[in-house]
Motif scaffolding. Sequence first.
Motif, short mmCIF file in Angstrom:
data_model
loop_
_atom_site.label_atom_id
_atom_site.label_comp_id
_atom_site.label_asym_id
_atom_site.label_seq_id
_atom_site.Cartn_x
_atom_site.Cartn_y
_atom_site.Cartn_z
N HIS A 123 0.82 -1.23 0.00
CA HIS A 123 0.00 0.00 0.00
C HIS A 123 0.85 1.27 0.00
CE1 HIS A 123 -3.49 -2.53 0.65
NE2 HIS A 123 -2.89 -3.10 1.68
N TYR A 124 1.96 1.26 -0.74
CA TYR A 124 2.75 2.47 -0.92
C TYR A 124 2.30 3.17 -2.21
CZ TYR A 124 6.06 1.01 2.69
OH TYR A 124 6.64 0.65 3.87
N GLY A 125 1.83 4.40 -2.07
CA GLY A 125 1.42 5.17 -3.25
C GLY A 125 0.16 4.67 -3.90
N THR A 126 -0.63 3.86 -3.21
CA THR A 126 -1.87 3.34 -3.80
C THR A 126 -2.99 4.36 -3.66
OG1 THR A 126 -2.37 2.22 -1.71
CG2 THR A 126 -1.26 0.94 -3.42
N LEU A 127 -4.01 4.20 -4.50
CA LEU A 127 -5.15 5.11 -4.50
C LEU A 127 -6.20 4.66 -3.51
CD1 LEU A 127 -5.54 5.58 -8.36
CD2 LEU A 127 -4.36 7.09 -6.76
N GLN A 128 -7.03 5.61 -3.09
CA GLN A 128 -8.16 5.29 -2.23
C GLN A 128 -9.25 4.59 -3.06
OE1 GLN A 128 -8.14 5.75 1.09
NE2 GLN A 128 -6.03 6.48 0.81
N PRO A 129 -10.15 3.83 -2.42
CA PRO A 129 -11.18 3.09 -3.18
C PRO A 129 -11.98 3.97 -4.12
CG PRO A 129 -11.12 2.32 -0.91
CD PRO A 129 -10.19 3.49 -0.98
N MET A 130 -12.42 5.16 -3.68
CA MET A 130 -13.20 6.02 -4.55
C MET A 130 -12.35 6.54 -5.70
SD MET A 130 -16.06 7.24 -5.41
CE MET A 130 -17.02 6.73 -3.97
N GLU A 131 -11.08 6.82 -5.45
CA GLU A 131 -10.19 7.26 -6.53
C GLU A 131 -10.02 6.16 -7.57
OE1 GLU A 131 -7.27 10.39 -4.11
OE2 GLU A 131 -6.77 8.27 -4.21
N ARG A 132 -9.88 4.92 -7.12
CA ARG A 132 -9.75 3.81 -8.07
C ARG A 132 -11.03 3.65 -8.90
NH1 ARG A 132 -7.28 1.13 -3.57
NH2 ARG A 132 -9.13 -0.16 -3.26
N ALA A 133 -12.18 3.80 -8.24
CA ALA A 133 -13.45 3.65 -8.96
C ALA A 133 -13.60 4.74 -10.02
CB ALA A 133 -14.61 3.71 -7.96
N VAL A 134 -13.30 5.98 -9.67
CA VAL A 134 -13.43 7.09 -10.62
C VAL A 134 -12.42 6.95 -11.75
CG1 VAL A 134 -13.22 9.59 -10.90
CG2 VAL A 134 -14.43 8.66 -8.92
N LEU A 135 -11.18 6.54 -11.42
CA LEU A 135 -10.17 6.34 -12.46
C LEU A 135 -10.60 5.24 -13.43
CD1 LEU A 135 -7.43 6.92 -13.70
CD2 LEU A 135 -6.40 5.32 -12.06
N ALA A 136 -11.19 4.17 -12.90
CA ALA A 136 -11.68 3.09 -13.77
C ALA A 136 -12.74 3.60 -14.73
CB ALA A 136 -12.22 1.95 -12.92
N LEU A 137 -13.64 4.46 -14.24
CA LEU A 137 -14.67 5.02 -15.11
C LEU A 137 -14.06 5.93 -16.18
CD1 LEU A 137 -17.47 5.83 -12.51
CD2 LEU A 137 -17.52 4.07 -14.29
N VAL A 138 -13.06 6.72 -15.78
CA VAL A 138 -12.40 7.60 -16.75
C VAL A 138 -11.76 6.76 -17.85
CG1 VAL A 138 -10.50 9.23 -17.08
CG2 VAL A 138 -12.02 9.49 -15.12
N LEU A 139 -11.07 5.69 -17.47
CA LEU A 139 -10.40 4.84 -18.46
C LEU A 139 -11.42 4.11 -19.35
CD1 LEU A 139 -7.52 3.35 -16.29
CD2 LEU A 139 -7.41 5.25 -17.91
N LEU A 140 -12.52 3.68 -18.77
CA LEU A 140 -13.55 3.01 -19.55
C LEU A 140 -14.11 3.92 -20.65
CD1 LEU A 140 -15.58 1.03 -16.85
CD2 LEU A 140 -14.41 0.06 -18.83
N HIS A 141 -14.41 5.15 -20.28
CA HIS A 141 -15.08 6.06 -21.22
C HIS A 141 -14.10 6.73 -22.19
CE1 HIS A 141 -19.18 5.89 -19.64
NE2 HIS A 141 -18.65 5.83 -18.42
N THR A 142 -12.84 6.91 -21.78
CA THR A 142 -11.91 7.64 -22.64
C THR A 142 -11.02 6.72 -23.47
OG1 THR A 142 -10.23 7.77 -20.89
CG2 THR A 142 -11.82 9.58 -21.05
N VAL A 143 -10.79 5.48 -23.00
CA VAL A 143 -9.87 4.57 -23.70
C VAL A 143 -10.56 3.27 -24.11
CG1 VAL A 143 -7.70 3.30 -23.57
CG2 VAL A 143 -7.90 5.53 -22.46
N ALA A 144 -11.17 2.57 -23.14
CA ALA A 144 -11.70 1.23 -23.42
C ALA A 144 -12.84 1.25 -24.45
CB ALA A 144 -12.17 0.58 -22.12
N ILE A 145 -13.83 2.10 -24.23
CA ILE A 145 -14.96 2.15 -25.16
C ILE A 145 -14.53 2.65 -26.54
CG2 ILE A 145 -17.18 3.26 -25.60
CD1 ILE A 145 -17.75 3.11 -22.60
N PRO A 146 -13.74 3.74 -26.64
CA PRO A 146 -13.26 4.14 -27.97
C PRO A 146 -12.43 3.05 -28.65
CG PRO A 146 -13.03 5.96 -26.44
CD PRO A 146 -13.41 4.77 -25.63
N ARG A 147 -11.61 2.32 -27.87
CA ARG A 147 -10.81 1.26 -28.48
C ARG A 147 -11.70 0.13 -29.00
NH1 ARG A 147 -6.10 -1.72 -25.10
NH2 ARG A 147 -5.42 0.45 -24.87
N ALA A 148 -12.75 -0.20 -28.25
CA ALA A 148 -13.68 -1.24 -28.72
C ALA A 148 -14.38 -0.82 -30.00
CB ALA A 148 -14.71 -1.53 -27.62
#
Length: 275
Positions: free
Chosen positions: A155-180
């Motif tokens: 747990h060095y430099g790890t994100l908080q649970p809400m930060e991980r959830a929001v980052l996952a949503l950002v990656l889904l909408h900006t990278v994953a869905i456009p790549r699909a």
Amino acid sequence: MVTALDTTLPTAALITFDGDLGVLGPAAAALPSATWSQLRRIHERFPRSQEADRLSADEPGPGPESPGPAVRWIAAEQQAPSSEFDDSIRKIVCALETAEGPIRRIDLPMLADPAIRAAVETTLARCGRTLISLGTHSWITGYPSAIAATLARDHYGTLQPMERAVLALVLLHTVAIPRARGAHLDDTWTSSQPVPIETLIANRRIKRNAATTALRGLRRAGFVITAKAGGYLPGPAMLRLTSTQRNLLWEDLIMLGRPNGYMARRIREQRTATA
């Protein structure tokens, strides 16, 4: 200063706290030698606590051959005189480590030399870092997979649970869905299609205030940036992932999107087999 101690330095793994006791974190090993030299020079300039003064007063005073107050020194390894080649390697490593984002190859042409690149990679490896090539146009540094896994486990430099959830949503909408959809074909986590906050909070489990706080922390750590036209994009910290780490992140998003799908089952089986 309070913000640095509470958030910035622990998030960067430069310091870590065990209760009220703070010690150097694992990322401190990546600091260049010039930085350590400066820290050693100013070590004695910091204010000292009354307890430290009392301990110093209890120590034997200086002898006749060494007048003046006792000085506390930080032990340092003896180093051979540096050559021009060594100085060039240190400058390259320092530029790569301190840059906010990738450095273009045209701005760092020395890395095209195989001998220099090998020396840079060796120097970075001694600090627990690795050189990452982003296609044929730029360089950046990051943690090797083994060290990144160890830091995450502890747990060095790890994100908080809400930060991980929001980052996952950002990656889904900006990278994953456009790549699909065929609009984003390389394997780096970059995008030119920002996602607005209204889309991020469409999931009713994420409130606007929580999302805003999480985005603030993600921006501070470099995981997301604000697009000029509005909305959010993956930040430069995402480029410091190795190809193995990028692939693992892509697999995580596959399992997140369709946890019961065929690909998700195959990924879980493969990870279980190699664990």
